[in-house]
Scaffold this motif. Structure first.
Motif, PDB file in Angstrom:
ATOM      1  N   MET A  88       0.822  -1.208   0.000  1.00  0.00           N
ATOM      2  CA  MET A  88       0.000   0.000   0.000  1.00  0.00           C
ATOM      3  C   MET A  88       0.850   1.249   0.000  1.00  0.00           C
ATOM      4  O   MET A  88       0.607   2.199  -0.708  1.00  0.00           O
ATOM      5  CB  MET A  88      -0.944  -0.035   1.202  1.00  0.00           C
ATOM      6  N   SER A 103     -13.212  10.454   0.373  1.00  0.00           N
ATOM      7  CA  SER A 103     -11.816  10.213   0.751  1.00  0.00           C
ATOM      8  C   SER A 103     -11.320  11.267   1.728  1.00  0.00           C
ATOM      9  O   SER A 103     -10.676  10.953   2.730  1.00  0.00           O
ATOM     10  CB  SER A 103     -10.924  10.221  -0.501  1.00  0.00           C
ATOM     11  N   PRO A 113     -14.807   0.115  -3.901  1.00  0.00           N
ATOM     12  CA  PRO A 113     -13.595  -0.117  -3.100  1.00  0.00           C
ATOM     13  C   PRO A 113     -13.432   0.890  -1.967  1.00  0.00           C
ATOM     14  O   PRO A 113     -12.874   0.562  -0.921  1.00  0.00           O
ATOM     15  CB  PRO A 113     -12.456   0.004  -4.116  1.00  0.00           C
ATOM     16  N   LEU A 114     -13.912   2.096  -2.170  1.00  0.00           N
ATOM     17  CA  LEU A 114     -13.847   3.099  -1.117  1.00  0.00           C
ATOM     18  C   LEU A 114     -14.713   2.696   0.069  1.00  0.00           C
ATOM     19  O   LEU A 114     -14.292   2.781   1.224  1.00  0.00           O
ATOM     20  CB  LEU A 114     -14.290   4.453  -1.687  1.00  0.00           C
ATOM     21  N   ARG A 149     -15.651  -0.334   0.871  1.00  0.00           N
ATOM     22  CA  ARG A 149     -15.052  -1.508   1.516  1.00  0.00           C
ATOM     23  C   ARG A 149     -13.864  -1.105   2.398  1.00  0.00           C
ATOM     24  O   ARG A 149     -13.659  -1.665   3.477  1.00  0.00           O
ATOM     25  CB  ARG A 149     -14.615  -2.525   0.456  1.00  0.00           C
ATOM     26  N   SER A 150     -13.089  -0.143   1.932  1.00  0.00           N
ATOM     27  CA  SER A 150     -11.951   0.318   2.735  1.00  0.00           C
ATOM     28  C   SER A 150     -12.411   0.952   4.047  1.00  0.00           C
ATOM     29  O   SER A 150     -11.804   0.742   5.098  1.00  0.00           O
ATOM     30  CB  SER A 150     -11.122   1.329   1.941  1.00  0.00           C
ATOM     31  N   GLU A 180     -13.419  -1.708   6.449  1.00  0.00           N
ATOM     32  CA  GLU A 180     -12.248  -2.325   7.084  1.00  0.00           C
ATOM     33  C   GLU A 180     -11.748  -1.486   8.249  1.00  0.00           C
ATOM     34  O   GLU A 180     -11.270  -2.028   9.255  1.00  0.00           O
ATOM     35  CB  GLU A 180     -11.136  -2.515   6.050  1.00  0.00           C
ATOM     36  N   GLU A 181     -11.856  -0.164   8.125  1.00  0.00           N
ATOM     37  CA  GLU A 181     -11.464   0.704   9.237  1.00  0.00           C
ATOM     38  C   GLU A 181     -12.385   0.515  10.428  1.00  0.00           C
ATOM     39  O   GLU A 181     -11.945   0.538  11.583  1.00  0.00           O
ATOM     40  CB  GLU A 181     -11.461   2.170   8.786  1.00  0.00           C
ATOM     41  N   ASP A 202      -4.370   5.253  -2.012  1.00  0.00           N
ATOM     42  CA  ASP A 202      -3.760   4.384  -2.997  1.00  0.00           C
ATOM     43  C   ASP A 202      -3.612   5.131  -4.322  1.00  0.00           C
ATOM     44  O   ASP A 202      -3.870   6.329  -4.422  1.00  0.00           O
ATOM     45  CB  ASP A 202      -4.561   3.089  -3.147  1.00  0.00           C
ATOM     46  N   TYR A 245      -7.989   6.605  -3.465  1.00  0.00           N
ATOM     47  CA  TYR A 245      -8.912   6.125  -2.445  1.00  0.00           C
ATOM     48  C   TYR A 245      -8.222   5.985  -1.107  1.00  0.00           C
ATOM     49  O   TYR A 245      -7.066   5.588  -1.021  1.00  0.00           O
ATOM     50  CB  TYR A 245      -9.497   4.759  -2.828  1.00  0.00           C
ATOM     51  N   TYR A 246      -8.967   6.233  -0.068  1.00  0.00           N
ATOM     52  CA  TYR A 246      -8.453   5.995   1.283  1.00  0.00           C
ATOM     53  C   TYR A 246      -8.209   4.518   1.468  1.00  0.00           C
ATOM     54  O   TYR A 246      -9.004   3.674   1.066  1.00  0.00           O
ATOM     55  CB  TYR A 246      -9.474   6.503   2.316  1.00  0.00           C
ATOM     56  N   ARG A 247      -7.052   4.206   2.067  1.00  0.00           N
ATOM     57  CA  ARG A 247      -6.731   2.804   2.342  1.00  0.00           C
ATOM     58  C   ARG A 247      -6.851   2.515   3.824  1.00  0.00           C
ATOM     59  O   ARG A 247      -6.283   3.218   4.611  1.00  0.00           O
ATOM     60  CB  ARG A 247      -5.310   2.504   1.880  1.00  0.00           C
TER      61      ARG A 247
END
Length: 449
Positions: free
Chosen positions: A1, A378, A416-417, A419-420, A423-424, A443, A447-449
């Motif tokens: 990442m 983001s 994907p945003l 989902r990220s 995960e947080e 990334d 997008y915020y990872r």
């Protein structure tokens, strides 16, 4: 990442460094976050990196008409633009004027889209052999050069130069020749010097001692000398340019442009106080009724110079002026957003985390208004993690939960945003947070990872 985010970070720095040259025609000052000059950029990048490039090769081969895949669906429709389209139709000159002015506030790649659409309208109303077409070709050329599409940019500069010459607009024709010397196919300082000397001779022949464009030409020549470490030549050219500004009756728009060019030379020399003085002088010659985008960009540049000097309070003061001015104007969200991002950077440097988070949230709000929800989410997410990681865990966690609910509504659960962010929410508990640098937060697509 981290590697992916770092690539995105470097790409944006490179893009912005190139975009310095957009000031030559519009005075606009896109950020030039060169690591040797500026503090690191800490903003979500999806505003910039999510934009797909137009088909440059197809566009480069057009002649009387632009044949390009760029269409209205490729740009976010600003509410003001939507109103103009509803009132006058997509092919109205009012719409074209909005597109050209809005292009001054966005990054070079996106600017090309607005300018392509604007040119179609001008061609319909004014025809190919018109000053309006030459002007938009010049703007397009600089936008593509700033987007590092150098071959296409040079082709369009040639077209603009030839068209200006055929219309008898020799000042504009020579200005294009100066741009060409700034963006040569092969770097060759001796050849660039020879080209500028020839242009100066031609100016003397055509316009004599009272040439209003000579000061700007000398400033561009100084830029080339500075970039080639010829400080003695650059200093001489700067003195000559400044002398002409003080003695000749130069139109305000040309004077403002020339001061902006001088500011760039001082910036390249890392003499930020002189750069600030030149930008401030440029402001005095910009008409708020005609050059509001240029005025806002200049205030942003002044803030950047203070930032480079580590005069953070003065930087913030300049950006606050920009924001107050922008409150009275519709259609300037991109520069306001960039301003809030820069403020977030400075607040982080000052270890004012709440203020930084607030600035990134305001960035999010500005971008949301023009429909870029991915960038808005983001940035909001980054503000939340600042609160969670460095202020108060529960406060930040609640912020992340609200952002997740918002992402579900506007981009959906499979994005994907989204989902990220989920995960947080399922991530480390209080006391187990990994502190990441700002450029590690996003990334390669922003997008915020």
């Amino acid at each position: 990442m981290q590697n992916l985010a770092h690539k995105a970070f470097l790409r944006i720095k490179s893009l912005y460094r190139a975009s310095r040259f957009s000031r030559f025609s519009t005075y606009s000052r896109s950020s030039s976050f060169d690591p040797s000059l500026f503090l690191k950029l800490t903003m979500p990048f999806s505003l910039f990196v999510l934009i797909s490039k137009p088909n440059f090769k197809v566009l480069a081969m057009e002649d009387d008409n632009i044949v390009s895949p760029i269409d209205w669906k490729d740009i976010p429709i600003h509410p003001k633009l939507a109103g103009l389209i509803s009132l006058n139709g997509k092919d109205s000159l009012d719409v074209a004027e909005f597109l050209v002015n809005y292009a001054k506030l966005v990054d070079p790649e996106e600017a090309t889209k607005y300018l392509v659409l604007a040119r179609r309208i001008y061609l319909k109303h004014k025809g190919f052999n018109s000053k309006e077409n030459a002007d938009i070709l010049s703007k397009l050329a600089l936008a593509y050069l700033n987007a590092e599409e150098f071959d296409l940019g040079r082709q369009l500069l040639n077209k603009a130069s030839e068209l200006y010459k055929s219309l008898g607009l020799l000042q504009d024709h020579l200005e294009q020749e100066e741009y060409k010397a700034l963006f040569p196919e092969e770097p060759d300082y001796e050849r660039a010097k020879e080209t500028f000397e020839q242009i100066l001779e031609k100016r003397q022949e055509l316009f004599g001692d009272d040439d209003p464009g000579r000061a700007a030409c000398l400033a561009r020549y100084a830029i080339v000398a500075t970039s080639n470490k010829d400080s003695e030549k650059a200093s001489k050219l700067l003195r000559e340019s400044a002398k002409l500004l003080n003695t000749l009756d130069i139109p305000h728009d040309v004077r403002a442009k020339t001061y902006a060019l001088l500011a760039q030379v001082h910036e390249d020399n890392e003499d930020y106080d002189l750069a600030i003085a030149s930008y401030s002088a440029s402001l005095k010659h910009l008409d708020p009724n005609k050059n509001i985008e240029e005025i806002l960009n200049t205030y942003f540049s002044i803030g950047q110079m203070h930032q480079a000097n580590e005069d953070y309070d003065l930087a913030l003061s300049s950006w606050h002026k920009l924001i107050e001015m922008a409150k009275r104007i519709d259609g300037v969200e991109p520069i306001v957003a960039r301003c809030y991002s820069a403020m977030g950077t400075v607040y982080l440097k000052q270890n004012k985390i709440r203020q930084a988070a607030n600035a990134y949230e305001k960035f999010s709000n500005e971008i949301k208004r023009i429909g870029d929800y991915e960038a808005a989410i983001s940035s909001k997410m980054y503000a939340c993690t600042l609160l969670r990681d460095r202020v108060e865990f529960n406060l930040g966690f609640d912020c992340i939960q609200k952002t997740y609910d918002w992402a579900l509504q506007v981009v959906g659960p499979d994005h994907p945003l989204t989902r990220s962010i989920y995960e947080e929410l399922e991530g480390p508990a209080e006391g187990e947070i990994e502190i990441r640098t700002p450029e590690e937060e996003f990334d390669e697509r922003g997008y915020y990872r």
